[in-house]
Every structure is written in C-alpha cells, then in structure tokens.
Design a protein around this motif. Sequence first.
Motif, PDB file in Angstrom:
ATOM      1  N   LEU A   1      56.796 -32.613  69.824  1.00  0.00           N
ATOM      2  CA  LEU A   1      55.724 -33.649  69.603  1.00  0.00           C
ATOM      3  C   LEU A   1      56.448 -34.137  70.804  1.00  0.00           C
ATOM      4  O   LEU A   1      55.611 -34.708  70.671  1.00  0.00           O
ATOM      5  N   SER A   2      57.702 -34.608  71.141  1.00  0.00           N
ATOM      6  CA  SER A   2      58.142 -35.814  71.954  1.00  0.00           C
ATOM      7  C   SER A   2      57.741 -35.695  73.049  1.00  0.00           C
ATOM      8  O   SER A   2      57.905 -36.233  73.988  1.00  0.00           O
ATOM      9  N   ALA A   3      58.063 -34.731  73.664  1.00  0.00           N
ATOM     10  CA  ALA A   3      57.299 -34.773  75.332  1.00  0.00           C
ATOM     11  C   ALA A   3      55.970 -34.874  75.172  1.00  0.00           C
ATOM     12  O   ALA A   3      54.993 -34.216  74.658  1.00  0.00           O
ATOM     13  N   SER A   4      56.095 -35.161  76.691  1.00  0.00           N
ATOM     14  CA  SER A   4      54.520 -35.461  77.290  1.00  0.00           C
ATOM     15  C   SER A   4      54.013 -33.538  77.543  1.00  0.00           C
ATOM     16  O   SER A   4      55.128 -32.932  77.721  1.00  0.00           O
ATOM     17  N   PRO A   5      52.793 -33.942  77.948  1.00  0.00           N
ATOM     18  CA  PRO A   5      52.175 -32.485  78.207  1.00  0.00           C
ATOM     19  C   PRO A   5      52.962 -31.996  79.876  1.00  0.00           C
ATOM     20  O   PRO A   5      53.320 -30.612  79.951  1.00  0.00           O
ATOM     21  N   ARG A   6      53.362 -32.860  80.119  1.00  0.00           N
ATOM     22  CA  ARG A   6      53.598 -31.981  81.635  1.00  0.00           C
ATOM     23  C   ARG A   6      55.241 -31.311  81.237  1.00  0.00           C
ATOM     24  O   ARG A   6      55.429 -30.266  82.127  1.00  0.00           O
ATOM     25  N   GLN A   7      55.902 -32.023  80.495  1.00  0.00           N
ATOM     26  CA  GLN A   7      57.570 -31.533  80.019  1.00  0.00           C
ATOM     27  C   GLN A   7      56.815 -30.081  79.803  1.00  0.00           C
ATOM     28  O   GLN A   7      58.146 -29.240  79.519  1.00  0.00           O
ATOM     29  N   GLN A   8      55.816 -30.049  79.115  1.00  0.00           N
ATOM     30  CA  GLN A   8      55.601 -29.272  77.583  1.00  0.00           C
ATOM     31  C   GLN A   8      55.253 -27.943  78.736  1.00  0.00           C
ATOM     32  O   GLN A   8      56.178 -26.460  78.774  1.00  0.00           O
ATOM     33  N   VAL A   9      54.745 -27.622  80.368  1.00  0.00           N
ATOM     34  CA  VAL A   9      54.313 -26.864  80.926  1.00  0.00           C
ATOM     35  C   VAL A   9      55.471 -26.937  81.204  1.00  0.00           C
ATOM     36  O   VAL A   9      55.754 -25.360  82.123  1.00  0.00           O
ATOM     37  N   VAL A  10      56.291 -27.583  82.614  1.00  0.00           N
ATOM     38  CA  VAL A  10      57.581 -27.892  82.751  1.00  0.00           C
ATOM     39  C   VAL A  10      58.316 -26.322  82.330  1.00  0.00           C
ATOM     40  O   VAL A  10      58.775 -25.401  82.840  1.00  0.00           O
ATOM     41  N   LYS A  11      58.629 -26.824  81.133  1.00  0.00           N
ATOM     42  CA  LYS A  11      59.412 -26.271  79.907  1.00  0.00           C
ATOM     43  C   LYS A  11      58.881 -24.696  79.724  1.00  0.00           C
ATOM     44  O   LYS A  11      59.428 -24.078  79.500  1.00  0.00           O
ATOM     45  N   ILE A  12      57.923 -24.460  79.483  1.00  0.00           N
ATOM     46  CA  ILE A  12      56.437 -23.465  79.411  1.00  0.00           C
ATOM     47  C   ILE A  12      57.093 -21.973  80.394  1.00  0.00           C
ATOM     48  O   ILE A  12      57.573 -21.330  80.391  1.00  0.00           O
ATOM     49  N   VAL A  13      56.991 -23.120  81.580  1.00  0.00           N
ATOM     50  CA  VAL A  13      57.067 -22.216  83.053  1.00  0.00           C
ATOM     51  C   VAL A  13      58.461 -21.801  83.230  1.00  0.00           C
ATOM     52  O   VAL A  13      58.892 -20.339  83.919  1.00  0.00           O
ATOM     53  N   ARG A  14      59.621 -22.839  82.941  1.00  0.00           N
ATOM     54  CA  ARG A  14      61.531 -22.395  83.434  1.00  0.00           C
ATOM     55  C   ARG A  14      61.418 -21.843  82.264  1.00  0.00           C
ATOM     56  O   ARG A  14      62.486 -20.775  82.180  1.00  0.00           O
ATOM     57  N   ASP A  15      61.071 -21.720  81.052  1.00  0.00           N
ATOM     58  CA  ASP A  15      61.503 -20.371  80.180  1.00  0.00           C
ATOM     59  C   ASP A  15      60.890 -19.086  80.356  1.00  0.00           C
ATOM     60  O   ASP A  15      61.269 -18.574  80.033  1.00  0.00           O
ATOM     61  N   GLU A  16      60.058 -19.351  80.840  1.00  0.00           N
ATOM     62  CA  GLU A  16      59.094 -17.790  81.508  1.00  0.00           C
ATOM     63  C   GLU A  16      60.252 -17.262  82.844  1.00  0.00           C
ATOM     64  O   GLU A  16      59.841 -15.970  82.798  1.00  0.00           O
ATOM     65  N   LEU A  17      59.762 -17.868  83.425  1.00  0.00           N
ATOM     66  CA  LEU A  17      60.796 -17.840  84.760  1.00  0.00           C
ATOM     67  C   LEU A  17      62.724 -17.327  84.790  1.00  0.00           C
ATOM     68  O   LEU A  17      62.358 -15.854  84.869  1.00  0.00           O
TER      69      LEU A  17
END
Length: 80
Positions: free
Chosen positions: A2-18
Amino acid sequence: MLSASPRQQVVKIVRDELIRILGSHQSRLRLSTRPSVILLVGLQGSGKTTTTGKLAAGSPERPPPIMVSVDVYRPAAASS
C-alpha cells in the motif's frame, strides 16, 4: 504494497516474476575454459556496458579480457 508507488509495484512484480522463471539460486561465475565467452543481451540503457566493464575489471585473468561490442542496428556503434 500500500505504501509503494505504482512504479515500485511494477518493479516488484517484474522482479518476482523473473525470480520465479529464472530461479532464486545464485551461483558464482566459473570460467574454466579458455577462451571463455560471455554473451550479454539487453535493452538499450539496461547496463550491459557497465556490467561488461565490471566483469573485466574484476577478472584475475592476465592478459586482461578482450571485449567486443556488436550492434546490428547501429553499425557505427560496433567496435573491437
């Protein structure tokens, strides 16, 4: 998240998927054959040149490694 920006959320999703696709196990780079060849592939601005320089600078090899760049879309960028 909830405290992460949309950009940080996208980076986390891509990182987790990689990590899920490539695996989470880390291993040391072992170059036992001579010559050893490493191919770095990535988008423009993703840090390929920087990573190549760091690999070469940290190499205990003597004579130092040879680096070759090839850009099939920008022939002037190719060097050896």
